[in-house]
Design a protein around this motif. Structure first.
Motif, PDB file in Angstrom:
ATOM      1  N   VAL A 121       0.803  -1.224   0.000  1.00 43.56           N
ATOM      2  CA  VAL A 121       0.000   0.000   0.000  1.00 43.56           C
ATOM      3  C   VAL A 121       0.837   1.276   0.000  1.00 43.56           C
ATOM      4  N   PRO A 122       1.873   1.426   0.849  1.00 45.99           N
ATOM      5  CA  PRO A 122       2.637   2.683   0.812  1.00 45.99           C
ATOM      6  C   PRO A 122       3.270   2.966  -0.553  1.00 45.99           C
ATOM      7  N   GLN A 123       3.470   1.915  -1.338  1.00 43.59           N
ATOM      8  CA  GLN A 123       4.081   2.092  -2.656  1.00 43.59           C
ATOM      9  C   GLN A 123       3.057   2.383  -3.757  1.00 43.59           C
ATOM     10  N   THR A 124       1.781   2.458  -3.356  1.00 46.35           N
ATOM     11  CA  THR A 124       0.742   2.804  -4.336  1.00 46.35           C
ATOM     12  C   THR A 124       0.442   4.304  -4.348  1.00 46.35           C
ATOM     13  N   ILE A 125       1.287   5.100  -3.722  1.00 45.86           N
ATOM     14  CA  ILE A 125       1.122   6.551  -3.718  1.00 45.86           C
ATOM     15  C   ILE A 125       0.867   7.072  -5.144  1.00 45.86           C
ATOM     16  N   ARG A 126      -0.173   7.873  -5.298  1.00 51.22           N
ATOM     17  CA  ARG A 126      -0.640   8.477  -6.540  1.00 51.22           C
ATOM     18  C   ARG A 126      -1.399   7.509  -7.452  1.00 51.22           C
ATOM     19  N   ASN A 127      -1.435   6.251  -7.111  1.00 52.18           N
ATOM     20  CA  ASN A 127      -2.335   5.325  -7.781  1.00 52.18           C
ATOM     21  C   ASN A 127      -3.685   5.417  -7.071  1.00 52.18           C
ATOM     22  N   PRO A 128      -4.804   5.281  -7.794  1.00 52.11           N
ATOM     23  CA  PRO A 128      -6.109   5.372  -7.111  1.00 52.11           C
ATOM     24  C   PRO A 128      -6.278   4.366  -5.990  1.00 52.11           C
ATOM     25  N   LEU A 129      -5.541   3.265  -6.031  1.00 49.81           N
ATOM     26  CA  LEU A 129      -5.630   2.285  -4.952  1.00 49.81           C
ATOM     27  C   LEU A 129      -5.316   2.896  -3.589  1.00 49.81           C
ATOM     28  N   TYR A 130      -4.456   3.887  -3.558  1.00 52.66           N
ATOM     29  CA  TYR A 130      -4.102   4.509  -2.280  1.00 52.66           C
ATOM     30  C   TYR A 130      -5.308   5.239  -1.697  1.00 52.66           C
ATOM     31  N   HIS A 131      -6.024   5.963  -2.540  1.00 55.03           N
ATOM     32  CA  HIS A 131      -7.247   6.631  -2.087  1.00 55.03           C
ATOM     33  C   HIS A 131      -8.317   5.610  -1.710  1.00 55.03           C
ATOM     34  N   TRP A 132      -8.584   4.664  -2.607  1.00 52.17           N
ATOM     35  CA  TRP A 132      -9.645   3.685  -2.354  1.00 52.17           C
ATOM     36  C   TRP A 132      -9.387   2.887  -1.080  1.00 52.17           C
ATOM     37  N   THR A 133      -8.151   2.452  -0.903  1.00 52.07           N
ATOM     38  CA  THR A 133      -7.804   1.635   0.257  1.00 52.07           C
ATOM     39  C   THR A 133      -8.162   2.346   1.550  1.00 52.07           C
ATOM     40  N   HIS A 134      -7.759   3.583   1.680  1.00 51.25           N
ATOM     41  CA  HIS A 134      -7.961   4.282   2.947  1.00 51.25           C
ATOM     42  C   HIS A 134      -9.392   4.778   3.108  1.00 51.25           C
ATOM     43  N   LEU A 135     -10.055   5.067   2.000  1.00 50.93           N
ATOM     44  CA  LEU A 135     -11.467   5.422   2.070  1.00 50.93           C
ATOM     45  C   LEU A 135     -12.294   4.219   2.524  1.00 50.93           C
ATOM     46  N   GLU A 136     -11.981   3.044   2.004  1.00 50.93           N
ATOM     47  CA  GLU A 136     -12.719   1.835   2.371  1.00 50.93           C
ATOM     48  C   GLU A 136     -12.465   1.431   3.816  1.00 50.93           C
ATOM     49  N   LEU A 137     -11.229   1.524   4.272  1.00 44.78           N
ATOM     50  CA  LEU A 137     -10.935   1.229   5.679  1.00 44.78           C
ATOM     51  C   LEU A 137     -11.699   2.174   6.603  1.00 44.78           C
ATOM     52  N   ALA A 138     -11.776   3.438   6.214  1.00 45.32           N
ATOM     53  CA  ALA A 138     -12.455   4.426   7.052  1.00 45.32           C
ATOM     54  C   ALA A 138     -13.965   4.208   7.057  1.00 45.32           C
ATOM     55  N   ARG A 139     -14.545   3.992   5.902  1.00 43.62           N
ATOM     56  CA  ARG A 139     -16.006   3.942   5.819  1.00 43.62           C
ATOM     57  C   ARG A 139     -16.612   2.661   6.388  1.00 43.62           C
ATOM     58  N   TYR A 140     -15.957   1.556   6.201  1.00 41.07           N
ATOM     59  CA  TYR A 140     -16.520   0.298   6.689  1.00 41.07           C
ATOM     60  C   TYR A 140     -16.088  -0.027   8.120  1.00 41.07           C
ATOM     61  N   PHE A 141     -14.844   0.325   8.472  1.00 41.51           N
ATOM     62  CA  PHE A 141     -14.264  -0.177   9.727  1.00 41.51           C
ATOM     63  C   PHE A 141     -13.821   0.914  10.697  1.00 41.51           C
ATOM     64  N   ASP A 142     -14.031   2.189  10.335  1.00 38.82           N
ATOM     65  CA  ASP A 142     -13.580   3.304  11.171  1.00 38.82           C
ATOM     66  C   ASP A 142     -12.085   3.242  11.446  1.00 38.82           C
ATOM     67  N   VAL A 143     -11.333   2.761  10.476  1.00 41.66           N
ATOM     68  CA  VAL A 143      -9.873   2.743  10.559  1.00 41.66           C
ATOM     69  C   VAL A 143      -9.351   3.914   9.740  1.00 41.66           C
ATOM     70  N   PHE A 144      -8.718   4.884  10.401  1.00 41.35           N
ATOM     71  CA  PHE A 144      -8.245   6.087   9.732  1.00 41.35           C
ATOM     72  C   PHE A 144      -6.722   6.155   9.651  1.00 41.35           C
ATOM     73  N   ASP A 145      -6.041   5.153  10.193  1.00 37.61           N
ATOM     74  CA  ASP A 145      -4.582   5.103  10.091  1.00 37.61           C
ATOM     75  C   ASP A 145      -4.185   4.700   8.676  1.00 37.61           C
ATOM     76  N   LEU A 146      -3.028   5.161   8.245  1.00 36.26           N
ATOM     77  CA  LEU A 146      -2.492   4.742   6.958  1.00 36.26           C
ATOM     78  C   LEU A 146      -1.990   3.310   7.071  1.00 36.26           C
ATOM     79  N   LEU A 147      -2.422   2.463   6.149  1.00 40.83           N
ATOM     80  CA  LEU A 147      -2.065   1.048   6.210  1.00 40.83           C
ATOM     81  C   LEU A 147      -0.628   0.835   5.746  1.00 40.83           C
ATOM     82  N   ASN A 148       0.121   0.052   6.518  1.00 41.74           N
ATOM     83  CA  ASN A 148       1.495  -0.316   6.165  1.00 41.74           C
ATOM     84  C   ASN A 148       1.847  -1.599   6.890  1.00 41.74           C
ATOM     85  N   GLU A 149       3.074  -2.064   6.697  1.00 39.31           N
ATOM     86  CA  GLU A 149       3.457  -3.344   7.305  1.00 39.31           C
ATOM     87  C   GLU A 149       3.509  -3.275   8.820  1.00 39.31           C
ATOM     88  N   ASN A 150       3.698  -2.089   9.392  1.00 41.37           N
ATOM     89  CA  ASN A 150       3.814  -1.967  10.846  1.00 41.37           C
ATOM     90  C   ASN A 150       2.479  -2.153  11.564  1.00 41.37           C
TER      91      ASN A 150
END
Length: 468
Positions: free
Chosen positions: A93-122
């Protein structure tokens, strides 16, 4: 603490855009009139075991990104555990910067699961555990996920041989969610494919018609269209490189079909003669039923032969094609219109070079009989991101009327993809908001707000006229 990446004014660049989104677009229901969700999963109200099943399973957008950064196929479609596959995606995910996947990933985590952190291996393990726990709850079943996004209508895509048993089950339950279908007969049209005769045999069995001639084939397809219509179908869909147009006689097309059924090779002209004839027959039949026909044109499919043999189609090896579109498309639509048999039609392109071609084409066949009868469809596949959506909206505005547009669809295989409608609405509202700010549109919220609401929901509701 700073503002989260996904926040209430994400992608909204000024006060006008914010007002348009929050007051006119945000709360509207969703009519998703074309997708590839599993009707079985909806009918049985599947509960996912974990986030990988719901989010990565079948999502070739993510698969392509993972392969690009060097993730082995084992951790994408292979034998690795679901947890390992999610870990691999989180590292990507961190390597998808500027690909729409970066927006979609974090929008989906926020809307379905209330997860607002940026997803990464940590934080991958924490996010995996939290989201998977929620998904195992009945309140996160497939229908519940759709309900969370206010999905009113969802149209899956089925082959003529499908039984529609899952659509029948949904209809018998009388749920608030309407699950429709799109009739997708491409396998019957593409006579040049190696397994064509085997497919025709399966169609014959389902339609209970002995298909020994071209007329028999048309009869079988007509029966399946009637069956789909009786089960609530209101749309067809075709995914082709381009529209064929090679005029022929009934005798010639009958001979071409007979030649194929006898196991002989067809030349390219014969293939196009057959495809043209059958597609015209189908479209005239759609018109009889008042369906909406959709044409998704331009992709170059199955480019990687080695991986196609290993994984099959729709696994991430398709790209944008550069096929000639305008002349045949015009001749085909005109052939239908000249008989007054052109039904409501939506045209989608996968090559952005064709934006203005497709947008301008629609105006040739809008005859005043129906508002927005021929539509230039939303940004599709490689174009359903911020830049592609904006370009599509601009092309349509310049060559047609954006006020008549039927809006966004997901075209997705994932139950977590419906924030793409929110994404579209934010891009749309920001585009209009910027032009109000610049004095290019009037600061008239009654006028602009109604236009936004129509594009996001009401135009589609009127155009498709789905019946519960």
């Amino acid at each position: 603490m700073g503002k989260s990446f996904i926040h209430k004014d994400f992608l909204l660049q000024n006060n006008f855009a914010e007002e348009l989104y929050h007051n006119y677009a945000k709360e509207l229901p969703i009519i998703d009139y074309h997708c590839h969700l599993s009707p079985k999963d909806i009918a049985t109200d599947r509960v996912f075991s974990n986030i990988t099943e719901a989010w990565i399973e079948g999502d070739h957008y993510k698969w392509r990104a993972m392969r690009t950064v060097g993730v082995q196929e084992k951790f994408i479609t292979g034998t690795a555990s679901d947890e390992e596959k999610f870990q691999a995606w989180a590292r990507t995910v961190p390597q998808t910067i500027r690909n729409p996947l970066y927006h979609w990933t974090h929008l989906e985590l926020a809307r379905y699961f209330d997860v607002f952190d940026l997803l990464n291996e940590n934080n991958a393990q924490e996010v995996y555990d939290l989201t998977s726990k929620q998904l195992r709850s009945r309140s996160f079943s497939c229908r519940s996920l759709l309900s969370k996004m206010k999905v009113e209508v969802v149209c899956t895509t089925e082959d003529p041989t499908d039984t529609l048993e899952h659509h029948q089950k949904m209809a018998s339950e009388g749920t608030d969610l309407l699950m429709g279908t799109s009739f997708r007969p491409d396998k019957a049209i593409l006579i040049g494919s190696e397994d064509y005769n085997a497919y025709i045999d399966s169609l014959a069995e389902v339609a209970d018609v002995q298909i020994n001639s071209y007329d028999d084939l048309c009869e079988a397809l007509a029966k399946r269209i009637a069956y789909f219509d009786a089960n609530g179908c209101a749309l067809s869909d075709h995914g082709l490189e381009n529209i064929p147009f090679e005029p022929t006689t009934s005798t010639q097309v009958s001979n071409v079909f007979a030649k194929k059924r006898s196991g002989k090779q067809l030349d390219q002209k014969e293939v196009k003669q057959f495809e043209t004839s059958l597609l015209l027959f189908l479209c005239e039949t759609y018109n009889e039923y008042g369906w909406v026909q959709q044409f998704h044109l331009g992709p170059l499919r199955n480019n990687n032969t080695r991986m196609l043999k290993t994984l099959g189609p729709d696994t991430g090896w398709d790209s944008i094609g550069d096929f000639s579109q305008a002349r045949n498309l015009s001749r085909f639509l005109d052939a239908l219109d000249s008989k007054n048999k052109l039904t409501k039609t939506i045209l989608y392109n996968s090559n952005p070079a064709d934006n203005e071609v497709f947008a301008a084409m629609t105006g040739n066949f809008n005859d005043g009989s129906v508002k927005g009868k021929v539509q230039y469809g939303s940004g599709w596949w490689f174009l359903d991101q911020k830049d592609g959506i904006t370009q599509q909206l601009n092309a349509l505005s310049n060559a047609g009327l954006i006020s008549c547009f039927v809006g966004m669809l997901t075209d997705s295989r994932s139950f977590l993809s419906f924030p793409r409608h929110e994404y579209f609405r934010r891009v749309l509202c920001n585009l209009f908001g910027e032009e109000i700010k610049n004095g290019e549109l009037p600061n008239d919220m009654d006028l602009i707000g109604k236009t936004i609401r129509d594009i996001c929901y009401f135009n589609a509701k009127e155009y498709f006229d789905f019946k519960n």
